[in-house]
Design a protein around this motif. Sequence first.
Motif, PDB file in Angstrom:
ATOM      1  N   UNK A   1      59.966  53.464  22.441  1.00 47.64           N
ATOM      2  CA  UNK A   1      59.733  52.033  22.259  1.00 47.64           C
ATOM      3  C   UNK A   1      60.224  51.549  20.889  1.00 47.64           C
ATOM      4  N   UNK A   2      59.847  52.258  19.838  1.00 43.76           N
ATOM      5  CA  UNK A   2      60.261  51.879  18.481  1.00 43.76           C
ATOM      6  C   UNK A   2      61.770  51.957  18.335  1.00 43.76           C
ATOM      7  N   UNK A   3      62.328  53.047  18.793  1.00 40.98           N
ATOM      8  CA  UNK A   3      63.763  53.258  18.609  1.00 40.98           C
ATOM      9  C   UNK A   3      64.573  52.205  19.346  1.00 40.98           C
ATOM     10  N   UNK A   4      64.150  51.855  20.561  1.00 43.13           N
ATOM     11  CA  UNK A   4      64.868  50.833  21.321  1.00 43.13           C
ATOM     12  C   UNK A   4      64.714  49.463  20.694  1.00 43.13           C
ATOM     13  N   UNK A   5      63.496  49.125  20.316  1.00 42.68           N
ATOM     14  CA  UNK A   5      63.217  47.796  19.772  1.00 42.68           C
ATOM     15  C   UNK A   5      63.935  47.593  18.440  1.00 42.68           C
ATOM     16  N   UNK A   6      63.928  48.577  17.580  1.00 43.17           N
ATOM     17  CA  UNK A   6      64.518  48.448  16.247  1.00 43.17           C
ATOM     18  C   UNK A   6      65.966  48.910  16.174  1.00 43.17           C
ATOM     19  N   UNK A   7      66.474  49.427  17.285  1.00 45.25           N
ATOM     20  CA  UNK A   7      67.856  49.933  17.343  1.00 45.25           C
ATOM     21  C   UNK A   7      68.122  50.976  16.266  1.00 45.25           C
ATOM     22  N   UNK A   8      67.235  51.946  16.194  1.00 41.54           N
ATOM     23  CA  UNK A   8      67.435  53.045  15.255  1.00 41.54           C
ATOM     24  C   UNK A   8      67.488  54.359  16.018  1.00 41.54           C
ATOM     25  N   UNK A   9      68.060  55.344  15.396  1.00 48.45           N
ATOM     26  CA  UNK A   9      68.153  56.690  15.954  1.00 48.45           C
ATOM     27  C   UNK A   9      67.618  57.664  14.905  1.00 48.45           C
ATOM     28  N   UNK A  10      66.666  58.485  15.314  1.00 51.85           N
ATOM     29  CA  UNK A  10      66.158  59.526  14.416  1.00 51.85           C
ATOM     30  C   UNK A  10      67.243  60.597  14.292  1.00 51.85           C
ATOM     31  N   UNK A  11      67.678  60.851  13.073  1.00 50.20           N
ATOM     32  CA  UNK A  11      68.704  61.868  12.845  1.00 50.20           C
ATOM     33  C   UNK A  11      68.063  63.235  12.678  1.00 50.20           C
TER      34      UNK A  11
ATOM     35  N   UNK B   1      54.625  56.872   5.291  1.00 48.10           N
ATOM     36  CA  UNK B   1      54.066  55.563   4.938  1.00 48.10           C
ATOM     37  C   UNK B   1      55.134  54.468   5.023  1.00 48.10           C
ATOM     38  N   UNK B   2      56.325  54.753   4.513  1.00 47.02           N
ATOM     39  CA  UNK B   2      57.410  53.770   4.571  1.00 47.02           C
ATOM     40  C   UNK B   2      57.808  53.471   6.016  1.00 47.02           C
ATOM     41  N   UNK B   3      57.884  54.526   6.831  1.00 47.46           N
ATOM     42  CA  UNK B   3      58.237  54.355   8.238  1.00 47.46           C
ATOM     43  C   UNK B   3      57.202  53.482   8.941  1.00 47.46           C
ATOM     44  N   UNK B   4      55.915  53.779   8.719  1.00 44.59           N
ATOM     45  CA  UNK B   4      54.849  52.986   9.321  1.00 44.59           C
ATOM     46  C   UNK B   4      54.937  51.528   8.891  1.00 44.59           C
ATOM     47  N   UNK B   5      55.160  51.286   7.611  1.00 49.71           N
ATOM     48  CA  UNK B   5      55.247  49.914   7.099  1.00 49.71           C
ATOM     49  C   UNK B   5      56.446  49.162   7.682  1.00 49.71           C
ATOM     50  N   UNK B   6      57.603  49.797   7.685  1.00 52.67           N
ATOM     51  CA  UNK B   6      58.820  49.113   8.134  1.00 52.67           C
ATOM     52  C   UNK B   6      58.869  48.900   9.642  1.00 52.67           C
ATOM     53  N   UNK B   7      58.245  49.795  10.404  1.00 51.24           N
ATOM     54  CA  UNK B   7      58.340  49.709  11.859  1.00 51.24           C
ATOM     55  C   UNK B   7      57.020  49.365  12.535  1.00 51.24           C
ATOM     56  N   UNK B   8      56.021  48.977  11.746  1.00 51.65           N
ATOM     57  CA  UNK B   8      54.757  48.518  12.305  1.00 51.65           C
ATOM     58  C   UNK B   8      54.021  49.575  13.111  1.00 51.65           C
ATOM     59  N   UNK B   9      54.046  50.802  12.630  1.00 49.70           N
ATOM     60  CA  UNK B   9      53.391  51.916  13.328  1.00 49.70           C
ATOM     61  C   UNK B   9      52.124  52.332  12.581  1.00 49.70           C
ATOM     62  N   UNK B  10      51.357  53.165  13.238  1.00 50.63           N
ATOM     63  CA  UNK B  10      50.185  53.764  12.613  1.00 50.63           C
ATOM     64  C   UNK B  10      50.187  55.266  12.891  1.00 50.63           C
ATOM     65  N   UNK B  11      51.306  55.903  12.643  1.00 52.91           N
ATOM     66  CA  UNK B  11      51.435  57.338  12.886  1.00 52.91           C
ATOM     67  C   UNK B  11      50.717  58.105  11.788  1.00 52.91           C
ATOM     68  N   UNK B  12      50.061  59.193  12.166  1.00 55.85           N
ATOM     69  CA  UNK B  12      49.436  60.040  11.151  1.00 55.85           C
ATOM     70  C   UNK B  12      50.362  61.194  10.758  1.00 55.85           C
ATOM     71  N   UNK B  13      51.395  61.441  11.565  1.00 56.18           N
ATOM     72  CA  UNK B  13      52.439  62.414  11.230  1.00 56.18           C
ATOM     73  C   UNK B  13      53.673  62.096  12.060  1.00 56.18           C
ATOM     74  N   UNK B  14      54.809  62.589  11.633  1.00 57.90           N
ATOM     75  CA  UNK B  14      56.038  62.361  12.388  1.00 57.90           C
ATOM     76  C   UNK B  14      56.018  63.085  13.723  1.00 57.90           C
ATOM     77  N   UNK B  15      55.150  64.086  13.866  1.00 55.31           N
ATOM     78  CA  UNK B  15      55.042  64.794  15.142  1.00 55.31           C
ATOM     79  C   UNK B  15      54.693  63.837  16.269  1.00 55.31           C
ATOM     80  N   UNK B  16      53.980  62.770  15.955  1.00 48.58           N
ATOM     81  CA  UNK B  16      53.575  61.809  16.973  1.00 48.58           C
ATOM     82  C   UNK B  16      54.756  61.078  17.597  1.00 48.58           C
ATOM     83  N   UNK B  17      55.876  61.021  16.903  1.00 47.69           N
ATOM     84  CA  UNK B  17      57.051  60.386  17.486  1.00 47.69           C
ATOM     85  C   UNK B  17      57.511  61.132  18.728  1.00 47.69           C
ATOM     86  N   UNK B  18      57.337  62.435  18.733  1.00 51.42           N
ATOM     87  CA  UNK B  18      57.741  63.230  19.891  1.00 51.42           C
ATOM     88  C   UNK B  18      56.631  63.339  20.929  1.00 51.42           C
ATOM     89  N   UNK B  19      55.381  63.211  20.500  1.00 53.55           N
ATOM     90  CA  UNK B  19      54.251  63.440  21.396  1.00 53.55           C
ATOM     91  C   UNK B  19      53.819  62.196  22.165  1.00 53.55           C
TER      92      UNK B  19
END
Length: 116
Positions: free
Chosen positions: A88-98, A64-82
Amino acid sequence: MAIIDTLHQAKFVDEFQKINKENFSYDGLKTLFQYLDNLSDDIGEHIEFDPIALCCEFSEYSLEEFNNDYGCELSSFDELDETGISHHILQRKRIEIIDFFNDRSITEEKVLVHNG
């Protein structure tokens, strides 16, 4: 000259929580420690234990926090890989998933990110 104290995982978590209990869960700190320990091995250098700097450089998010801060509508973190959302999110926000981890205290999946 510097004096270096080697922190193992338990001491890292304990010392971090003494200084700042708000930014990371216990499991988040263990994940952060593993990342920093591996990074130190990879670069062949010590990493300074500076909890304030680490709080600025890294963040822990629930879905929920990730969706709010990065303007996403993910139903699970699995969608980040799928989906292409990840790149797009990582480049735009200059973040790296650890790493992804489960916060056992609230049985919720979380993600640790490096704020570039």
